[in-house]
Every structure is written in C-alpha cells, then in structure tokens.
Design an enzyme around this catalytic site. Structure first.
Site, short mmCIF file in Angstrom:
data_model
loop_
_atom_site.label_atom_id
_atom_site.label_comp_id
_atom_site.label_asym_id
_atom_site.label_seq_id
_atom_site.Cartn_x
_atom_site.Cartn_y
_atom_site.Cartn_z
N ARG A 268 0.84 -1.21 0.00
CA ARG A 268 0.00 0.00 0.00
C ARG A 268 0.87 1.26 0.00
O ARG A 268 0.58 2.22 -0.71
CB ARG A 268 -0.95 -0.03 1.21
CG ARG A 268 -2.08 0.99 1.14
CD ARG A 268 -1.74 2.30 1.77
NE ARG A 268 -1.23 2.09 3.11
CZ ARG A 268 -0.19 2.77 3.62
NH1 ARG A 268 0.43 3.71 2.92
NH2 ARG A 268 0.26 2.49 4.84
N GLY B 99 10.68 16.48 11.67
CA GLY B 99 9.70 15.49 11.22
C GLY B 99 8.28 16.01 11.37
O GLY B 99 7.65 16.41 10.40
N THR C 109 10.34 6.92 1.77
CA THR C 109 9.90 5.68 1.14
C THR C 109 10.34 5.65 -0.32
O THR C 109 10.15 6.62 -1.05
CB THR C 109 8.35 5.55 1.24
OG1 THR C 109 8.01 5.52 2.62
CG2 THR C 109 7.85 4.30 0.53
N CYS D 64 -0.96 17.32 -0.02
CA CYS D 64 -0.64 15.96 -0.51
C CYS D 64 -0.86 14.95 0.61
O CYS D 64 -1.34 13.84 0.39
CB CYS D 64 0.83 15.86 -0.94
SG CYS D 64 1.32 17.04 -2.18
N LEU D 65 -0.50 15.38 1.83
CA LEU D 65 -0.66 14.48 2.98
C LEU D 65 -2.13 14.14 3.20
O LEU D 65 -2.46 13.02 3.60
CB LEU D 65 -0.07 15.10 4.25
CG LEU D 65 1.41 15.47 4.21
CD1 LEU D 65 1.88 15.95 5.58
CD2 LEU D 65 2.28 14.31 3.76
N ARG E 79 -8.15 -24.63 16.22
CA ARG E 79 -7.27 -24.97 17.34
C ARG E 79 -8.09 -25.42 18.55
O ARG E 79 -9.00 -24.69 18.99
CB ARG E 79 -6.43 -23.73 17.71
CG ARG E 79 -5.55 -23.90 18.91
CD ARG E 79 -4.40 -24.82 18.64
NE ARG E 79 -3.50 -24.90 19.78
CZ ARG E 79 -2.55 -25.81 19.89
NH1 ARG E 79 -2.35 -26.69 18.91
NH2 ARG E 79 -1.76 -25.83 20.93
N LEU F 238 -3.43 -16.73 18.41
CA LEU F 238 -2.70 -17.83 17.79
C LEU F 238 -1.63 -18.42 18.72
O LEU F 238 -0.88 -19.33 18.31
CB LEU F 238 -2.05 -17.38 16.47
CG LEU F 238 -2.94 -17.55 15.23
CD1 LEU F 238 -4.15 -16.64 15.28
CD2 LEU F 238 -2.17 -17.31 13.96
N GLY F 239 -1.53 -17.93 19.93
CA GLY F 239 -0.52 -18.46 20.84
C GLY F 239 0.85 -18.37 20.22
O GLY F 239 1.19 -17.38 19.56
N GLU G 53 3.20 10.01 8.06
CA GLU G 53 2.02 10.80 7.65
C GLU G 53 1.39 11.50 8.84
O GLU G 53 0.18 11.69 8.89
CB GLU G 53 0.98 9.90 6.97
CG GLU G 53 1.43 9.32 5.66
CD GLU G 53 1.39 10.34 4.55
OE1 GLU G 53 0.96 11.48 4.80
OE2 GLU G 53 1.82 9.99 3.44
#
Ligand code: TGC
Ligand code: FAD
Length: 392
Positions: A98, A145, A172, A247-248, A277, A347-348, A372
C-alpha cells in the site's frame, strides 16, 4: 494464499449495498491480484528485508497507481472510494505494498497533477501511472519530522538553474526512485516543490538498513549537495507549506482505508484459527475470552469501514476537511495495530511465525502510526479543530 476463505471477509453492516458495481469490481480485481501476486511472496520479502521484484510495474498494470488521476495523464479517473478500496485490498497484503502505491499516487502524482505545469504532467504522469518510473516524496528531514515548516533544505536562484542543498530522511522508495518531489525553501524562506531526477550531479539516495518494520519496502535518504535543478522542474502552483500538506491529506485518506485491510487480514486469520485450534477438548473459539476479542475486532473494523465510507463521500464532494482526515487516520491505524497485536495472542506461539501475518502487520503498523503525522500529532490537529487553540 490466505489461510482463510476470502468469502469470510467481513461486511457486517452491509456496506457493500452502498458501493457501486464498479467499486465492487475494482475491489475484487485488486483482491485477486493480492491473493495471487502478493500473498505467496510477502513473508519471504519481509523476512529477507527486500522489496518485491517488479512490484511497481505490477501495480501499474492493475491501475493502482494514480487511480484518481485523469485518464489523459495515464490515470484511471476513478473516484475517492475506489482509491480507498484499492488501498484497503493492497494493505491486506502488506503495508509496504500500500505504501508503494500511496506514495506514488498521493505524494508524487498528486502534486504533479495539482501543482505542476502541463509539460511536467505530460512528462512524468503517464510513466508514473505505468510504474515505469518510481517517485519519492521528500518532506521529512533529520532535524524536522512533525514540524516540517522548520525545514532546512533550501535552494538558490542561480539565473539559469536552481542550486539545491540539504537532506531528507525516512523517505519511502528513495533508494529506487527515478524522481523525487522535494520540498525546500527558496531565498525568501517560502516552501516550494522541485522535481529532482536521479542522475543529477550531487544527488544521492542512501538506503536505511535494519528496519524491524515495513521490511518489504525500501526506505532511505535524499541528499542534495549543490544539485543543479533546471528551472522547469519547479512546481509552479506551490505557494508555501499548504501544498505539501495537501498531498498528505490524500495519502492519509488512503492510509485510513488501507489499514482496514491489515486489520481484516488479522481478524480473518484469528477467526479461522479459533475454530481449528482445540484446547481443553474444545475449539479455542468456544471460550468467552477469545470470543470477546473477536467480537471487539469486528466491531472496530465495522466502525472504521463506516468512517472511511463517509469520508470518501465527503472527499468526492471536495468537502473533507484536513481535520476530518486526521481523525480517520488516527482512529483507524490505532484500530488496526490493536487488532494485529491482540489477534497474534489468539494464535498463541504460532502467532509469532511467518506463516501467519500478525507479527508482520503489527510491525508494519508501527511505521504507519508514525508516518504521515504521528498518532499524537493527529490528536493535536483534532484538539485544535475543537478548541481553536494550537497546542503544538
Ligand atoms: P500550519 O501553520 O498549521 O499550516 C501551514 C499552512 O498549511 C495549511 N494546512 C493545511 N493545508 C492543507 N492540508 C493540511 N492538512 C493542512 N494543514 C495545515 C494551514 O492552513 C496553513 O495555511 P496558511 O494559508 O494559513 O499558510 O503549520 P504548522 O507549521 O503549525 O504545522 C502543522 C502540522 C503540525 C499539523 C503539520 O505540519 C503536520 O501535519 N505535521 C506532521 C508532518 C507529517 O505528516 N509529515 C509526513 C511526511 S510524508 C510521509 O510520512 C510519507 S509516509 C508514506 C508512505 O510510505 O506511505
Ligand atoms: P518527531 O517529529 O521527532 O516526533 C517524535 C515524537 O514527539 C513523536 O511521538 C511525536 O508525536 C512527538 N511530538 C512531536 N511534536 C510534538 C508536539 N508538538 N506535541 C506533542 N508531541 C509531539 N517522510 C517523508 O517526507 N516522505 C516519506 O516517504 C516518508 N516515509 C517514511 C517511511 C517510514 C518507514 C517512516 C518510519 C517514516 C517515513 N517518513 C517519511 C517520515 C515520517 O513522516 C516521520 O517519521 C513522522 O512525521 C514523524 O517525524 P519524526 O520521526 O521526526 O518524529
């Protein structure tokens, strides 16, 4: 392949009835592509800290790059809900997938389309839409930032060209980008946008190694050491910080939808596992404590879906405010990271394994809750909207 049947993806409030046939077709085609292209290789890519080979061209082929950019410039001219649904399906695969699509669409194609000259649109947008060219977006700096208005990167007018100096961090796709949309101050201290191309002398893009998050995405720096930028590479429609922040808005909107996909992947995996399970002679899904978790996941996913759908409607009508987008980004990313962490427990021990997606999503979402605009920055944006008092 997903561990659960795709028919189990939740639509608890019948939201599908509010989508058009085109929306559903787009969603299905991206869902199928994620299943066949992303799912079989994403765990290995993330484990090996490498990006997926040929990802951008594949994203281009399925129309995931600049879906709302006009057709004449290579986009698909789709509405904002289509864009959101595409982001949701991509992030069910992985936040890195994404991210690749949202940076290219919202942070590179969007500013060129909105603030670029006709020549810039014709030169860059079709190649970006096809994934033949990869773009990056340079706003964040080593020292700035959350507070981009204090940026130090600057350029000087040298008569026949601009001379750019400074550095951007946490970018990125910087190590693989062909172009970078770079935000820098002019001699009057006003923020402007420049398109910097790979190969320009003095421009380097060192990679950031050893991330525990977004491991299937390349991140790096953009370093400018007396880079001569042609004057025609200035985005003429930019008046100041407002334009990069707009843009953000587009990227944050896409993230609000995208993280629902990550949450759905964790939720569906947990539901399936809880039925299979067995402990104490029963499926673990028969225990109230596990059912509470599953019920809360579905409730939160449903609330996030409704938030995004109405935000998409507002966005289609050009009525979505930046603060409304901040609320959705903040709420939905927190929803998704909480579901990733809690569902891993269902899921342990198996939850820590790469065969299941929870650890990968949870680790990815640590970046998504930071980039973002951090979780706290978005809260302050909402606080400012409520009180009119700036608490930054
Ligand atoms: P402030 O004085 O509030 O604003 C300056 C001017 O901009 C206007 N504005 C906006 N316009 C459009 N959209 C928005 N979201 C806007 N926010 C503010 C504002 O009205 C003003 O206009 P004007 O006409 O009065 O000049 O600016 P500030 O310096 O106080 O900062 C505000 C703050 C903190 C909210 C903002 O700077 C902020 O959002 N900080 C967070 C930084 C951030 O989100 N960086 C993201 C970098 S990109 C990234 O992370 C990509 S990850 C990609 C991926 O892989 O998916
Ligand atoms: P800081 O701003 O230093 O914040 C540190 C902490 O202080 C945070 O918790 C923050 O919420 C808090 N804080 C800051 N100010 C305040 C305040 N006024 N009140 C209360 N708390 C405050 N950027 C780009 O430009 N392009 C990209 O493509 C891009 N990709 C990224 C990819 C990844 C994987 C990551 C992790 C980041 C990326 N970023 C990118 C950068 C991202 O946008 C920043 O990391 C983010 O905006 C936060 O800035 P920072 O890391 O400098 O943190």
């Amino acid at each position: 392949m997903s561990y659960y049947p795709l028919t189990s993806i939740p639509d608890y409030y019948g939201i599908d009835a509010l989508l058009t046939e085109e929306h559903k077709l787009i969603r299905q085609s991206v869902r199928d592509w994620v299943e066949s292209f992303v799912m079989p290789q994403i765990d290995q890519a993330a484990q090996n800290h490498t990006d997926i080979p040929g990802l951008m061209k594949e994203l281009g082929k399925i129309g995931a790059l600049g879906p709302y950019i006009p057709v004449e410039y290579g986009g698909s001219g789709l509405d904002q809900i289509s864009y959101g649904l595409i982001m949701q399906e991509l992030e069910r695969g992985d936040s890195a997938v994404r991210s690749a699509a949202s940076v290219q669409s919202s942070l590179v194609m969007f500013p060129i389309n909105e603030f670029g000259s006709e020549e810039q649109k014709k030169k860059y947008l079709p190649q970006l839409a096809a994934g033949e060219m990869i773009g990056s977006f340079g706003l964040t700096e080593p020292n700035h930032g959350s507070d981009p208005s204090s940026m130090e990167t600057y350029f000087k007018d040298m008569g026949d060209h601009y001379l750019l100096n400074g550095a951007k961090m946490w970018i990125t796709n910087s190590p693989v980008c062909d172009i970078a949309v770079v935000w820098a101050k002019n001699e009057e201290g006003k923020v402007q946008g420049l398109i910097v191309e790979r190969g320009m002398e003095g421009f380097t893009t060192p990679e950031t190694h050893n991330k525990w998050s977004l491991r299937a995405s390349k991140t790096g720096e953009l370093v400018f050491n007396d880079v001569k930028v042609p004057k025609e590479n200035l985005l003429p429609g930019v008046t100041g910080l407002k334009e990069p922040l707009s843009c953000l808005n587009s990227a944050r909107y896409g993230i609000s939808w995208g993280v629902i996909g990550a949450a759905i992947d964790c939720y569906c995996t947990a539901v399936q596992y809880s039925k299979e399970r067995r402990q104490f002679g029963k499926p673990i899904g028969a225990f109230q404590l596990q059912q509470k978790k599953l019920a809360e996941f579905l409730t939160e996913i449903t609330k996030a879906q409704l938030l995004c759908l109405q935000l998409g409607n507002l966005k289609n009508d050009h009525k979505a405010s930046p603060a409304q987008i901040s609320m959705a980004k903040r709420n939905n990313v927190k929803m998704a990271i909480d579901i990733a962490r809690e569902s891993r427990q269902i899921l342990g021990g198996m939850g820590i394994m790469g065969e299941f997606p929870m650890m990968r999503h949870a680790a990815n979402l640590e970046s998504v809750i930071t980039y973002e605009g951090t979780h706290d920055v978005h809260l302050l944006i909402t606080g400012l909207d409520i009180t009119g008092i700036n608490a930054f």
